[in-house]
Design an enzyme around this catalytic site. Structure first.
Site, PDB file in Angstrom:
ATOM      1  CG  HIS A 133      -1.983   0.634   1.060  1.00  0.00           C
ATOM      2  ND1 HIS A 133      -2.080   2.224   1.298  1.00  0.00           N
ATOM      3  CD2 HIS A 133      -3.344   0.624   0.969  1.00  0.00           C
ATOM      4  CE1 HIS A 133      -3.141   2.743   1.074  1.00  0.00           C
ATOM      5  NE2 HIS A 133      -3.936   1.916   0.928  1.00  0.00           N
ATOM      6  CE1 TYR A 134      -2.113   6.495   0.239  1.00  0.00           C
ATOM      7  CE2 TYR A 134      -3.191   5.057  -1.022  1.00  0.00           C
ATOM      8  CZ  TYR A 134      -3.226   6.218  -0.286  1.00  0.00           C
ATOM      9  OH  TYR A 134      -4.487   6.725   0.190  1.00  0.00           O
TER      10      TYR A 134
END
Length: 221
Positions: free
Chosen positions: A142-143
């Site tokens: 995930h960012y």
């Protein structure tokens, strides 16, 4: 029925595999993305309650003499002191091998439809090297990131007794030990810092630190 994480409120339940944290720590030959390379990769996955799942990844990556020669004096001393340098020279593991191993760990414990955040201590540099040198791993994460050092800085400002009673780190400068110590530190903050005002007493902080140390002691033996 799929496993879910309860919250005691009328909120949607979260499937357990959607709530993992992927902890990664790297050792490099330096901090310059253009000149330096990754030489050790460790990874662990935890659930939402910081329970370590499975065995994790702990690999030393081969580097050439030319790549090792680019280390500055500080990094050279650090890797020599930890015993990492001869392991790097002897390793037959490529960076792709290490990346594949971490991806397999993520596939085993996480839902690819819900990428897990990267977690660790001061992880911006690690993420930059992951993005540059292990792009498939970067794409699988995930960012968002969970940086324990951010919690540390808030504790220092808002509740100094929590900050000063945190578990002591071994400073081994080896990737897997660094990860376990980061998980342990966040476990401590969860017990001592994320509580209602006026916060814990010093004695409670000391007890919380002892509990967190005991919980993860066998991973650091």
């Amino acid at each position: 029925m799929s496993e879910t994480v309860g919250n005691g409120e009328n909120f949607p339940a979260v499937a357990a595999r959607d709530d993992r944290l992927v902890w990664v720590d790297l050792e490099m030959t330096g901090l310059d993305l253009e000149r330096h390379v990754i030489v050790e990769v460790a990874a662990l996955v935890t659930d939402a309650n910081l329970n370590i799942l499975g065995e994790g990844v702990d690999l030393v990556v081969h580097a050439t003499d030319e790549e090792l020669a680019r280390m500055d004096d500080f990094v050279t001393r650090m890797h020599d002191s930890s015993g990492l340098t001869p392991l790097i020279r002897a390793s037959t593991v490529s960076l792709k091998d290490a990346e594949d191993a971490v991806l397999a760990l993520i596939e085993e414990h996480c839902d690819p439809a819900h990428p897990a955040p990267l977690a660790g201590n001061s992880i911006a540099t690690d993420r930059a090297f992951i993005r540059e040198q292990m792009p498939r791993l970067d794409a699988a994460l995930h960012y968002r990131m969970v940086d324990v050092s951010s919690v540390k800085e808030l504790a220092r400002r808002w509740c100094p007794r929590v900050y000063y009673k945190q578990p002591t780190k071994g400073l081994a400068h080896r990737a897997l030990a660094d990860i376990v110590e980061s998980i342990r530190e966040l476990d401590y903050y969860r017990r001592s810092f994320f509580v209602a005002d006026p916060g814990p007493t010093s004695a409670q902080c000391e007890a919380d630190a002892e509990t967190s140390v005991a919980r993860f002691a066998h991973y650091l033996e």
